[in-house]
Enzyme design. Structure first.
Site, short mmCIF file in Angstrom:
data_model
loop_
_atom_site.label_atom_id
_atom_site.label_comp_id
_atom_site.label_asym_id
_atom_site.label_seq_id
_atom_site.Cartn_x
_atom_site.Cartn_y
_atom_site.Cartn_z
N HIS A 87 0.85 -1.19 0.00
CA HIS A 87 0.00 0.00 0.00
C HIS A 87 0.89 1.24 0.00
CE1 HIS A 87 0.74 -1.18 4.19
NE2 HIS A 87 0.65 0.11 4.52
N HIS B 45 -0.97 -0.81 13.38
CA HIS B 45 -1.16 -1.24 12.00
C HIS B 45 0.16 -1.82 11.52
CE1 HIS B 45 0.69 2.58 10.53
NE2 HIS B 45 0.13 3.06 11.64
#
Length: 376
Positions: free
Chosen positions: A62, A299
């Site tokens: 990402h 995360h």
């Protein structure tokens, strides 16, 4: 709940290396209208900062915060590489999930995916799946067998009770709320007398009405007397497969070693660890608790920093989110750490067993205090 379309899944793809794989995924995100052309630069830059390899053959490439303006709408593209793609440091990815998200939308998606993918058997099935439909079912958890339900939601501690019936009713209600049993199970376990295991521990179950494997635990604030026998804690088992057997074995080990009294005084997280982790039964385990201050929780990037810190030591280390399910996870697995769903302010308990356990806990505390690569 994020929904995944079969149009966003690409089985049987090939790529010579990680960069080629990422460029393919970025092109698919652009083709789907999720990102502008510059997003690929952020995806490649992210890999230079921190590898997006999660473990179990899964990577989640990402972009960086600098390329969020390139995101047009949140979405994912899933690429399966049956031959595998080297993702660095001896890591091979068989499935890469490209994520495009503005703000922090991807964090919920990431937690959802890691919860499914942390199941080792699912990761293996993802490698061998041949159709987009099969891959989608696996990623959405539709083919995942239900894991044993034993967490904070099935425990009731420090109950004011003077009879087993109170504990029986509490456990039956917890299991019913979890969808693990039906009315027949509830009636049976409330009406029939539990079995005395000794040391204040009692057990009950039912041959009828088991819908899902689960374990409920209720504990009285003070032990009470049942026909001359001590009663303080009741374990109720719903058995739909063999998963509860491991819990019963650990319970048996505690009783055989005259250590069941630990269950009568432990807090929720420790009690769960005693019933779900073999390491918790030993006497040389150290533990420490820390609060996560990262704005977006654990995360992928701070999670990687935490796991890398843990991997510097030889001790066996587990981590428990005290504000989550309360179940311990392997601290060396990024997949399982991210799946804990840790948010800002959550309390983590680390347990370490080994020659360098004390040093490991100190290093973990220092890393968390320093912000896990995101600043204190």
């Amino acid at each position: 709940m994020f929904q995944l379309s079969v149009q966003d899944i690409h089985p049987g793809e090939q790529a010579g290396n990680k960069e080629e794989a990422i460029r393919q995924i970025a092109a698919a995100l652009a083709q789907a209208g999720n990102v502008a052309g510059g997003y690929v630069d952020g995806m490649l830059a992210r890999e230079q900062q921190t590898s997006t390899f999660l473990g179990n053959g899964i990577a989640i490439p990402h972009g960086t915060t600098d390329t969020r303006d390139q995101v047009l709408k949140t979405g994912v593209q899933v690429f399966q590489f049956p031959q595998g793609v080297t993702w660095g440091e001896g890591q091979v990815a068989y499935v890469a999930i490209g994520i495009a998200a503005s703000s922090d939308e991807h964090l919920g998606l990431l937690r959802q995916l890691t919860h499914v993918l942390s199941d080792d058997s699912v990761a293996e099935q993802l490698k061998s799946a041949t159709t987009a439909e099969e891959l989608r079912a696996l990623l959405m958890g539709e083919k995942q067998s239900e894991q044993l339900k034993l967490d904070n939601e099935t425990m009731t501690l420090d109950v004011i009770a003077s009879s087993l019936v109170t504990l029986q009713a509490l456990n039956a209600a917890r299991l019913k709320e979890a969808g693990a049993v039906d009315a027949a199970f509830v009636a049976k376990t409330i009406n029939d007398s539990p079995m005395n295991l000794g040391q204040g521990i009692w057990l009950n179950d039912s041959a009828e009405g088991n819908l899902r494997s689960a374990v409920a635990v209720s504990r009285a604030t003070q032990a009470f007397d049942v026909e001359g026998e001590k009663a303080a804690l009741l374990v109720t088992v719903a058995m739909n497969d063999e998963q509860p057997i491991a819990v019963l074995k650990r319970l048996g080990d505690l009783l055989l070693n005259n250590k069941a009294d630990r269950l009568l005084s432990a807090d929720a997280a420790t009690l769960l660890a005693l019933l779900t982790s073999d390491d918790a039964l030993t006497d040389d385990v150290l533990s420490a608790e820390f609060v996560v201050r990262n704005e977006h929780g654990l995360h992928a990037r701070p999670g990687t920093m935490l796991v890398n810190t843990i991997k510097q030591f030889n001790s066996e280390i587990t981590v428990t989110n005290l504000d989550g399910t309360g179940k311990p996870a392997n601290g060396r697995s990024l997949m399982k750490v991210v799946a804990l769903g840790v948010k800002k302010g959550h309390r983590l308990r680390f347990t370490a067993q080994g020659e360098d356990a004390e040093q490991a806990l100190k290093a973990i505390g220092d890393a968390i205090a320093a912000g896990l690569g995101e600043g204190a």
